[in-house]
Scaffold this motif. Structure first.
Motif, PDB file in Angstrom:
ATOM      1  N   TYR A 150      44.121  40.644  37.137  1.00 44.43           N
ATOM      2  CA  TYR A 150      42.766  40.580  37.691  1.00 44.43           C
ATOM      3  C   TYR A 150      42.125  41.972  37.749  1.00 44.43           C
ATOM      4  CZ  TYR A 150      39.054  39.807  41.105  1.00 44.43           C
ATOM      5  OH  TYR A 150      37.841  39.782  41.748  1.00 44.43           O
ATOM      6  N   GLU A 151      42.883  42.961  38.176  1.00 41.77           N
ATOM      7  CA  GLU A 151      42.344  44.321  38.236  1.00 41.77           C
ATOM      8  C   GLU A 151      42.025  44.857  36.843  1.00 41.77           C
ATOM      9  OE1 GLU A 151      45.271  46.501  40.323  1.00 41.77           O
ATOM     10  OE2 GLU A 151      44.704  45.732  42.319  1.00 41.77           O
ATOM     11  N   ARG A 154      38.783  43.160  35.641  1.00 46.56           N
ATOM     12  CA  ARG A 154      37.595  43.672  36.316  1.00 46.56           C
ATOM     13  C   ARG A 154      37.104  44.968  35.672  1.00 46.56           C
ATOM     14  NH1 ARG A 154      36.114  41.594  41.279  1.00 46.56           N
ATOM     15  NH2 ARG A 154      34.347  42.997  40.958  1.00 46.56           N
ATOM     16  N   ARG A 155      38.005  45.739  35.087  1.00 44.14           N
ATOM     17  CA  ARG A 155      37.577  46.936  34.352  1.00 44.14           C
ATOM     18  C   ARG A 155      36.800  46.557  33.099  1.00 44.14           C
ATOM     19  NH1 ARG A 155      42.763  49.015  36.059  1.00 44.14           N
ATOM     20  NH2 ARG A 155      43.748  48.288  34.132  1.00 44.14           N
ATOM     21  N   LEU A 175      41.092  40.412  48.674  1.00 47.26           N
ATOM     22  CA  LEU A 175      40.745  41.750  48.194  1.00 47.26           C
ATOM     23  C   LEU A 175      39.272  42.074  48.447  1.00 47.26           C
ATOM     24  CD1 LEU A 175      42.630  41.730  44.764  1.00 47.26           C
ATOM     25  CD2 LEU A 175      43.396  42.725  46.928  1.00 47.26           C
TER      26      LEU A 175
END
Length: 272
Positions: A150-151, A154-155, A175
């Protein structure tokens, strides 16, 4: 794939059996009893076969949100020749070659997350490989791996939610919660000391009132009165004299003995 093919085959056969029962009832309602019994038995057997092949699907939909983190959250890393080579290159820090070999392993075994985890770890940030590994890794149920994927997405400005596992969705929603700011320190002035007043109604022991104390004054005690007086010395007695009282006591005793002796003699004389 085999399970999906069996679901289609058994479902179509069951639908065909129901259609034959309805057709036989319409064409020959009087003579179709035996044929209907045969198709009914065939439909019962096909229904049991459909229950067997569809049970895993419905069981996963019912118990998946509860047991999914236990059954699919962890995985066993199955070793093969390509995966051994990937681990060997990872230990020697060949990052670029490791990421491309992970891509080949992911194509060969897309149901195993090991290649996607290693590839996401060694892929360059913002690259196409990172996005591909993150999208594939987000399909699995491991919370930590889904969070890493997920992180990474998101980038790339991609929001892959919602996840099919509710627990992963709750983790991702946590989060977005903002942290509470620390409360301000409030200065409070010191309180002045308060002198407590004694309640005169409370008495620890009985005390005579002042008037009674004045009525019965305390007298001083003479030191000579406190000393005990020595007993008076008894007068000395001569050896030949008898002290006063001793003679009287001795005479009374002699009279009693004489009376007792005379009474006894009389009693004895009567029995002779």
């Amino acid at each position: 794939m085999i399970l999906i093919a069996l679901r289609i085959l058994f479902g179509a056969a069951l639908a065909y059996g129901f259609s034959k029962i309805w057709q036989n009832e319409q064409t020959a309602p009087q003579t179709g009893d035996l044929a209907n019994a045969f198709y009914l038995a065939l439909c019962v057997i096909l229904a049991m076969a459909n229950a067997v092949v569809w049970a895993p699907y419905f069981g996963d939909r019912v118990s998946g949100p509860i047991t999914g983190m236990i059954t699919r959250g962890t995985y066993a890393d199955r070793k093969n020749l390509l995966l051994h080579l990937i681990h060997w290159l990872e230990r020697r820090r060949f990052r670029r070659l490791t990421s491309w070999l992970c891509f080949l392993e992911g194509v060969h075994h897309p149901e195993r997350p090991a290649a996607f985890v290693i590839g996401l770890k060694h892929a360059a940030k913002g690259s196409w490989l990172e996005k591909a590994y993150a999208l594939e890794l987000f399909r699995f149920d491991n919370s930590q791996n889904c969070l890493l994927a997920y992180e990474a997405l998101r980038r790339h400005r991609i929001d892959p939610r919602p996840h099919h596992n509710p627990e992963v969705n709750m983790l991702l929603l946590s989060l977005e919660r903002e942290a509470r700011p620390e409360p301000e320190v409030v200065s409070v002035p010191l309180a002045p000391p308060v002198k407590l007043k004694r309640d005169p109604r409370i008495r620890l022991f009985d005390i005579d009132p002042p008037a009674a104390a004045a009525t019965y004054p305390v007298h001083s005690i003479d030191a000579k009165a406190e000393e005990p007086t020595a007993p008076a010395e008894a007068p000395t007695v001569e050896p030949g004299e008898i002290e006063r009282g001793q003679g009287e006591e001795g005479g009374a005793a002699a009279v009693v003995d004489e009376e007792n002796t005379g009474l006894r003699g009389r009693i004895r004389a009567l029995f002779r």
